[in-house]
Motif scaffolding. Structure first.
Motif, mmCIF file in Angstrom:
data_model
loop_
_atom_site.group_PDB
_atom_site.id
_atom_site.type_symbol
_atom_site.label_atom_id
_atom_site.label_comp_id
_atom_site.label_asym_id
_atom_site.label_seq_id
_atom_site.Cartn_x
_atom_site.Cartn_y
_atom_site.Cartn_z
ATOM 1 N N THR A 107 -4.537 11.157 7.159
ATOM 2 C CA THR A 107 -4.495 11.219 5.624
ATOM 3 C C THR A 107 -4.657 9.962 5.065
ATOM 4 O OG1 THR A 107 -2.026 11.214 5.514
ATOM 5 C CG2 THR A 107 -3.140 13.384 5.930
ATOM 6 N N PHE A 108 -4.582 8.737 5.978
ATOM 7 C CA PHE A 108 -5.157 7.657 5.300
ATOM 8 C C PHE A 108 -6.251 7.471 4.717
ATOM 9 C CE2 PHE A 108 -6.200 3.021 6.866
ATOM 10 C CZ PHE A 108 -5.690 2.247 5.545
ATOM 11 N N SER A 109 -7.407 8.578 5.020
ATOM 12 C CA SER A 109 -8.665 8.685 4.328
ATOM 13 C C SER A 109 -8.436 8.909 2.859
ATOM 14 C CB SER A 109 -9.274 9.732 4.858
ATOM 15 O OG SER A 109 -8.698 11.086 4.627
ATOM 16 N N ALA A 110 -7.217 9.470 2.394
ATOM 17 C CA ALA A 110 -7.210 9.587 1.003
ATOM 18 C C ALA A 110 -7.207 8.317 0.114
ATOM 19 C CB ALA A 110 -5.571 10.296 0.692
ATOM 20 N N ARG B 269 0.726 -1.246 -0.046
ATOM 21 C CA ARG B 269 0.087 0.053 -0.025
ATOM 22 C C ARG B 269 0.720 1.254 0.057
ATOM 23 N NH1 ARG B 269 -5.777 -0.592 2.892
ATOM 24 N NH2 ARG B 269 -6.024 -2.807 2.819
ATOM 25 N N PHE B 270 1.726 1.275 0.984
ATOM 26 C CA PHE B 270 2.518 2.603 1.037
ATOM 27 C C PHE B 270 4.058 2.612 0.475
ATOM 28 C CE2 PHE B 270 -0.520 2.315 4.619
ATOM 29 C CZ PHE B 270 -1.041 3.603 4.643
ATOM 30 N N GLY B 271 4.534 1.741 0.186
ATOM 31 C CA GLY B 271 5.807 1.268 -0.409
ATOM 32 C C GLY B 271 7.061 1.292 0.505
ATOM 33 N N LEU B 272 7.089 1.624 1.317
ATOM 34 C CA LEU B 272 8.090 1.527 2.427
ATOM 35 C C LEU B 272 8.330 -0.017 2.610
ATOM 36 C CD1 LEU B 272 9.145 4.145 3.466
ATOM 37 C CD2 LEU B 272 6.868 4.056 2.957
ATOM 38 N N ALA B 273 9.762 -0.444 2.915
ATOM 39 C CA ALA B 273 9.936 -1.950 2.882
ATOM 40 C C ALA B 273 10.082 -2.752 4.000
ATOM 41 C CB ALA B 273 11.382 -2.154 2.181
ATOM 42 N N PRO C 104 -6.344 3.507 -0.066
ATOM 43 C CA PRO C 104 -5.725 2.394 0.427
ATOM 44 C C PRO C 104 -4.533 2.684 0.944
ATOM 45 C CG PRO C 104 -6.953 1.728 -1.245
ATOM 46 C CD PRO C 104 -6.966 3.312 -1.573
ATOM 47 N N GLY C 105 -3.537 3.412 0.289
ATOM 48 C CA GLY C 105 -2.190 3.908 0.564
ATOM 49 C C GLY C 105 -2.020 5.230 1.202
ATOM 50 N N GLY C 106 -3.044 5.861 1.475
ATOM 51 C CA GLY C 106 -2.854 7.053 2.004
ATOM 52 C C GLY C 106 -2.476 8.320 0.842
ATOM 53 N N CYS C 107 -2.057 9.201 1.249
ATOM 54 C CA CYS C 107 -1.530 10.451 0.430
ATOM 55 C C CYS C 107 -0.315 9.842 -0.285
ATOM 56 C CB CYS C 107 -1.278 11.693 0.944
ATOM 57 S SG CYS C 107 -2.774 12.504 1.530
ATOM 58 N N THR C 108 0.440 9.095 0.394
ATOM 59 C CA THR C 108 1.989 8.484 0.054
ATOM 60 C C THR C 108 1.589 7.643 -1.492
ATOM 61 O OG1 THR C 108 2.849 8.243 2.148
ATOM 62 C CG2 THR C 108 3.751 7.121 0.410
ATOM 63 N N ALA C 109 0.486 7.038 -1.532
ATOM 64 C CA ALA C 109 0.310 6.300 -2.861
ATOM 65 C C ALA C 109 -0.345 6.968 -3.738
ATOM 66 C CB ALA C 109 -0.421 4.849 -2.358
ATOM 67 N N ARG D 72 -11.958 18.411 0.925
ATOM 68 C CA ARG D 72 -12.316 16.971 0.914
ATOM 69 C C ARG D 72 -11.110 16.240 0.661
ATOM 70 N NH1 ARG D 72 -12.994 12.674 -2.415
ATOM 71 N NH2 ARG D 72 -13.008 14.048 -4.358
ATOM 72 N N LEU D 73 -10.543 15.267 1.530
ATOM 73 C CA LEU D 73 -9.259 14.397 1.319
ATOM 74 C C LEU D 73 -9.928 12.978 1.464
ATOM 75 C CD1 LEU D 73 -6.245 14.325 1.377
ATOM 76 C CD2 LEU D 73 -6.328 14.046 3.842
ATOM 77 N N GLY D 74 -10.216 12.500 0.178
ATOM 78 C CA GLY D 74 -10.534 10.936 -0.027
ATOM 79 C C GLY D 74 -11.980 10.856 0.748
ATOM 80 N N ALA D 75 -12.004 9.928 1.861
ATOM 81 C CA ALA D 75 -13.319 9.863 2.385
ATOM 82 C C ALA D 75 -13.436 10.540 3.668
ATOM 83 C CB ALA D 75 -12.878 8.408 3.126
#
Length: 449
Positions: free
Chosen positions: A258-261, A122-126, A263-268, A372-375
């Motif tokens: 910001t997870f509301s943005a 979801r977020f890309g961090l390893a 499945p991977g938040g704003c980062t994705a 609005r930020l996603g949900a």
């Protein structure tokens, strides 16, 4: 706005809230052994003479002990973004705690690797490590950033939200210098000894602060949330990443709200590339859970340091962190509840909510803005929308917020008590949103009559 009329309406709704909650009022009055009469003092933030006491909660509905049912757009201020007591999470908790046994044994479970892999997807961090709150995840990420850079200070945005992390409670003062955030309790030291600060969307200030060469990490929300949603201006987040890299400073994205943005938040959603990422609240489906992720390079640098005690007294863990129960709940939430499809549903409802609020505000020609930020959707008593935390803080109007929150609550709708935020969960329906739109419009009609 006629302030006398506002006060009259606020007094009326306050009296109605008291009338509707005799059992909650009595329970509050008897709570003499609780500090502030509540189990956690933030619970006193709710508008009205006393908080409503919870009886039941399921999906997007809560019921208080007086039997009043509410459509819940607060959702535990994001903690219940998965909805209240999702069936599959309840079953996972039951299986782990009652059937298999063992909430916490200081032993890993196989669920943890599944959760780590899903967070990477979801977020890309390893690499990932777990906590019980996002506050702890932030504290531990800060320690790791200081350890690997050898630098003492953390930079945050004014009015950003990172839990009760001491380093984050700093704002830009009237003279332009860093200053303690108003209301901070019992700070261990002058916050400017540990922290630097820049307004959100201010790259010039950020560059000046980083130029001192003493900032280990920028800890930031990709969009401000807890002071009202403040979105990044075009190019701002790319500029932050460019400046942090140029100055040898790590970047920590706090995606707790910001997870509301998505499945991977704003980062994705926005293609961001932080060195660390922190998250909490929603990922456990209501069970306390948090996590922090590290890039592969950063993880290797830290694990390769023989001088760092990462398995005993290094200050980056807790006895209950990563316990079997919270990890089982997190796996169930991410695998079955807060899925990619669920976010599509929640975001569409948030768009519907935004449209309804925007139409009502326009009908009554109010100088407000809706963001609005996603949900997640929020309205502010300012137009255009605030672009910094300080501007958003200045737009607050306690009496007006309390009136709107009480008006809605007295008619069966809950918003987040800290601000005018409405969050969607997988169980929220279009009818729920339309009910809010209708009642909100009625409130504005009374307010502007």
């Amino acid at each position: 706005m006629d302030r006398a009329r506002l006060q009259h309406l606020l007094d009326r709704e306050t009296a109605e809230a008291a009338r509707r909650g005799p059992r909650s009022r009595d329970a509050y009055g008897r709570a003499e052994h609780l500090f502030g009469r509540v189990p956690m003092t933030w619970m006193n933030k709710t508008a009205g003479p006393f908080p409503r006491y919870l009886a039941t909660a399921r999906g997007a509905r809560v019921t208080d002990i007086d039997g009043q049912e509410y459509i819940d757009f607060c959702l535990g201020d994001t903690g219940a973004m998965a909805g209240h007591s999702p069936r599959v999470v309840a079953e996972a908790v039951q299986r782990r705690f009652a059937d298999l046994g063992g909430a916490t044994a200081m032993l890993p479970t196989e669920d943890a690797e599944w959760v780590g892999a899903e967070l990477t997807r979801r977020f890309g961090l390893a690499r990932w490590s777990f906590s019980l709150t996002a506050t702890d995840a932030n504290r531990w990420a800060i320690r790791l950033a200081r350890a690997v850079t050898g630098r003492p200070k953390i930079l945050v945005n004014a009015y950003s939200y990172h839990g009760s992390v001491d380093e984050s409670l700093v704002v830009v003062g009237p003279d332009g210098a860093g200053a303690p955030r108003p209301g901070n309790v019992g700070a261990p030291c002058d916050v400017t000894l540990t922290s630097r600060v820049a307004e959100f969307n201010d790259l010039d200030r950020l560059e000046r602060e980083l130029a001192h060469g003493d900032v280990a990490a920028v800890l930031m929300e990709p969009a401000l949330t807890n002071i009202g949603i403040v979105l990044p201006e075009p190019g701002y987040l790319a500029g932050v990443r460019e400046l942090t890299r140029a100055h040898g400073t790590l970047l920590i994205n706090d995606e707790t709200h910001t997870f509301s943005a998505g499945p991977g938040g704003c980062t994705a959603a926005w293609g961001l590339e932080p060195d660390l990422l922190t998250i909490g609240k929603a990922i456990g489906g209501g069970v306390p859970a948090g996590a922090y992720g590290l890039s592969a390079d950063l993880a290797s640098r830290l694990l390769g340091r023989a001088d760092l005690d990462l398995v005993d007294m290094g200050g980056v863990g807790g006895t209950l962190a990563g316990n079997a129960l919270s990890v089982a709940a997190t796996r169930a939430t991410l695998e079955h509840v807060l899925t990619d499809a669920a976010f599509t549903h929640m975001t569409a409802l948030s768009e519907r909510f935004e449209s309804g609020v925007r139409a009502a505000v326009g009908t009554h020609a109010l100088p407000w803005s809706v963001t609005r930020l996603g949900a997640r959707t929020e309205y502010r008593f300012a137009d255009p929308a605030p672009r910094t935390g300080a501007e958003s803080a200045a737009a607050a109007d306690t009496a007006l917020e309390d009136f709107l929150h009480l008006y809605l609550a007295n008619r069966g709708i809950l918003l987040t008590p800290f601000h005018n935020m409405a969050l969607m969960c997988p169980d929220t329906t279009a009818r729920d949103v339309d009910t809010h739109t209708a009642v909100f419009g009625e409130a504005l009609a009374e307010l502007t009559a």
